[in-house]
Write a protein that holds these residues in place. Structure first.
Motif, PDB file in Angstrom:
ATOM      1  N   VAL A  75      -3.120  -7.925  -0.987  1.00  0.00           N
ATOM      2  CA  VAL A  75      -2.362  -8.346  -2.158  1.00  0.00           C
ATOM      3  C   VAL A  75      -0.970  -8.733  -1.672  1.00  0.00           C
ATOM      4  CG1 VAL A  75      -1.453  -7.656  -4.410  1.00  0.00           C
ATOM      5  CG2 VAL A  75      -3.674  -6.791  -3.646  1.00  0.00           C
ATOM      6  N   ILE A  76      -0.485  -9.889  -2.132  1.00  0.00           N
ATOM      7  CA  ILE A  76       0.814 -10.410  -1.713  1.00  0.00           C
ATOM      8  C   ILE A  76       1.817 -10.218  -2.844  1.00  0.00           C
ATOM      9  CG2 ILE A  76       2.061 -12.431  -0.853  1.00  0.00           C
ATOM     10  CD1 ILE A  76      -0.363 -11.446   0.910  1.00  0.00           C
ATOM     11  N   TYR A  77       2.978  -9.695  -2.508  1.00  0.00           N
ATOM     12  CA  TYR A  77       4.073  -9.523  -3.474  1.00  0.00           C
ATOM     13  C   TYR A  77       5.275 -10.320  -2.989  1.00  0.00           C
ATOM     14  CZ  TYR A  77       1.495  -5.666  -5.557  1.00  0.00           C
ATOM     15  OH  TYR A  77       0.544  -4.911  -6.190  1.00  0.00           O
ATOM     16  N   THR A  78       5.769 -11.205  -3.844  1.00  0.00           N
ATOM     17  CA  THR A  78       6.981 -11.963  -3.517  1.00  0.00           C
ATOM     18  C   THR A  78       8.168 -11.499  -4.359  1.00  0.00           C
ATOM     19  OG1 THR A  78       6.398 -13.698  -5.088  1.00  0.00           O
ATOM     20  CG2 THR A  78       5.706 -14.016  -2.788  1.00  0.00           C
ATOM     21  N   VAL A  79       7.915 -10.605  -5.307  1.00  0.00           N
ATOM     22  CA  VAL A  79       8.972 -10.053  -6.157  1.00  0.00           C
ATOM     23  C   VAL A  79       9.143  -8.579  -5.792  1.00  0.00           C
ATOM     24  CG1 VAL A  79       9.711  -9.587  -8.524  1.00  0.00           C
ATOM     25  CG2 VAL A  79       8.487 -11.704  -7.999  1.00  0.00           C
ATOM     26  N   TYR A  80      10.297  -8.252  -5.237  1.00  0.00           N
ATOM     27  CA  TYR A  80      10.575  -6.892  -4.753  1.00  0.00           C
ATOM     28  C   TYR A  80      10.363  -5.841  -5.840  1.00  0.00           C
ATOM     29  CZ  TYR A  80      13.325  -2.833  -3.395  1.00  0.00           C
ATOM     30  OH  TYR A  80      13.733  -1.555  -3.146  1.00  0.00           O
ATOM     31  N   MET A  81      10.915  -6.072  -7.027  1.00  0.00           N
ATOM     32  CA  MET A  81      10.814  -5.063  -8.093  1.00  0.00           C
ATOM     33  C   MET A  81       9.360  -4.817  -8.505  1.00  0.00           C
ATOM     34  SD  MET A  81      13.624  -3.703  -8.772  1.00  0.00           S
ATOM     35  CE  MET A  81      15.368  -3.906  -8.651  1.00  0.00           C
ATOM     36  N   LYS A  82       8.570  -5.857  -8.536  1.00  0.00           N
ATOM     37  CA  LYS A  82       7.152  -5.705  -8.872  1.00  0.00           C
ATOM     38  C   LYS A  82       6.449  -4.900  -7.778  1.00  0.00           C
ATOM     39  CE  LYS A  82       3.056  -8.231 -10.228  1.00  0.00           C
ATOM     40  NZ  LYS A  82       2.422  -9.475 -10.511  1.00  0.00           N
ATOM     41  N   PHE A  83       6.774  -5.173  -6.532  1.00  0.00           N
ATOM     42  CA  PHE A  83       6.227  -4.421  -5.409  1.00  0.00           C
ATOM     43  C   PHE A  83       6.585  -2.936  -5.528  1.00  0.00           C
ATOM     44  CE2 PHE A  83       7.404  -2.579  -1.266  1.00  0.00           C
ATOM     45  CZ  PHE A  83       6.143  -2.459  -0.696  1.00  0.00           C
ATOM     46  N   VAL A  84       7.852  -2.658  -5.789  1.00  0.00           N
ATOM     47  CA  VAL A  84       8.314  -1.275  -5.912  1.00  0.00           C
ATOM     48  C   VAL A  84       7.566  -0.555  -7.035  1.00  0.00           C
ATOM     49  CG1 VAL A  84      10.310   0.142  -6.592  1.00  0.00           C
ATOM     50  CG2 VAL A  84      10.582  -1.665  -4.905  1.00  0.00           C
ATOM     51  N   LYS A  85       7.428  -1.229  -8.153  1.00  0.00           N
ATOM     52  CA  LYS A  85       6.782  -0.629  -9.321  1.00  0.00           C
ATOM     53  C   LYS A  85       5.290  -0.401  -9.087  1.00  0.00           C
ATOM     54  CE  LYS A  85       6.245  -1.559 -14.270  1.00  0.00           C
ATOM     55  NZ  LYS A  85       6.587  -2.526 -15.322  1.00  0.00           N
ATOM     56  N   GLU A  86       4.589  -1.418  -8.590  1.00  0.00           N
ATOM     57  CA  GLU A  86       3.137  -1.352  -8.489  1.00  0.00           C
ATOM     58  C   GLU A  86       2.623  -0.664  -7.225  1.00  0.00           C
ATOM     59  OE1 GLU A  86       1.406  -5.209  -9.136  1.00  0.00           O
ATOM     60  OE2 GLU A  86       2.353  -5.401 -11.112  1.00  0.00           O
ATOM     61  N   VAL A  87       3.364  -0.754  -6.143  1.00  0.00           N
ATOM     62  CA  VAL A  87       2.873  -0.202  -4.883  1.00  0.00           C
ATOM     63  C   VAL A  87       3.549   1.123  -4.542  1.00  0.00           C
ATOM     64  CG1 VAL A  87       2.609  -0.626  -2.399  1.00  0.00           C
ATOM     65  CG2 VAL A  87       2.318  -2.498  -4.034  1.00  0.00           C
ATOM     66  N   LEU A  88       4.855   1.173  -4.685  1.00  0.00           N
ATOM     67  CA  LEU A  88       5.581   2.392  -4.333  1.00  0.00           C
ATOM     68  C   LEU A  88       5.693   3.369  -5.493  1.00  0.00           C
ATOM     69  CD1 LEU A  88       8.417   0.856  -2.140  1.00  0.00           C
ATOM     70  CD2 LEU A  88       6.152   1.657  -1.443  1.00  0.00           C
ATOM     71  N   ASP A  89       5.155   2.970  -6.641  1.00  0.00           N
ATOM     72  CA  ASP A  89       5.149   3.827  -7.840  1.00  0.00           C
ATOM     73  C   ASP A  89       6.534   4.322  -8.231  1.00  0.00           C
ATOM     74  OD1 ASP A  89       2.333   3.652  -8.133  1.00  0.00           O
ATOM     75  OD2 ASP A  89       2.080   5.230  -6.634  1.00  0.00           O
ATOM     76  N   GLN A  90       7.510   3.443  -8.090  1.00  0.00           N
ATOM     77  CA  GLN A  90       8.879   3.777  -8.483  1.00  0.00           C
ATOM     78  C   GLN A  90       9.159   3.132  -9.831  1.00  0.00           C
ATOM     79  OE1 GLN A  90      11.440   5.357  -6.412  1.00  0.00           O
ATOM     80  NE2 GLN A  90       9.687   6.039  -5.233  1.00  0.00           N
TER      81      GLN A  90
END
Length: 111
Positions: A75-90
């Motif tokens: 899965v590719i994330y180009t939006v940092y905040m979306k990555f943080v929310k969906e992957v890092l559960d922050q």
């Protein structure tokens, strides 16, 4: 889970400003420990690891994250905040996500 961060070096040899900002956020929040590898997409070298991955995944902006889970497509994330929310559960603020999307897409405008 394997997480790869791809950052960019511009054609003039300077580092991508947004990439530096994202790296700083990851380090300050302690999230950098969750990143397994950092690769460089060097605009001066089409064969650099990051440029090859950007082409492979049809990514046209940096930084980007590749999240790999065994037995699943990356899965590719180009939006940092979306990555943080969906992957890092922050927890993230929607306004921060929107600001990042707007900054990345100058042709967009609020409705």
């Amino acid at each position: 889970m394997k997480i790869t961060l791809v950052k960019k070096i511009l054609a003039d040899g300077s580092p991508c400003k947004k990439c530096g900002d994202v790296l700083n956020k990851l380090e300050q929040s302690g999230q950098m420990v969750r990143i397994d590898q950092v690769l460089v997409a060097d605009e001066r070298d089409e064969t650099s690891e990051g440029m090859v991955l950007a082409k492979q995944y049809s990514v046209d902006r940096a930084p980007f994250f590749i999240v790999e889970n065994e037995g699943q497509e990356p899965v590719i994330y180009t939006v940092y905040m979306k990555f943080v929310k969906e992957v890092l559960d922050q927890k993230t603020e929607e306004t921060d996500e929107l600001k990042e999307i707007m900054a990345d897409n100058q042709d967009l405008d609020f409705l």
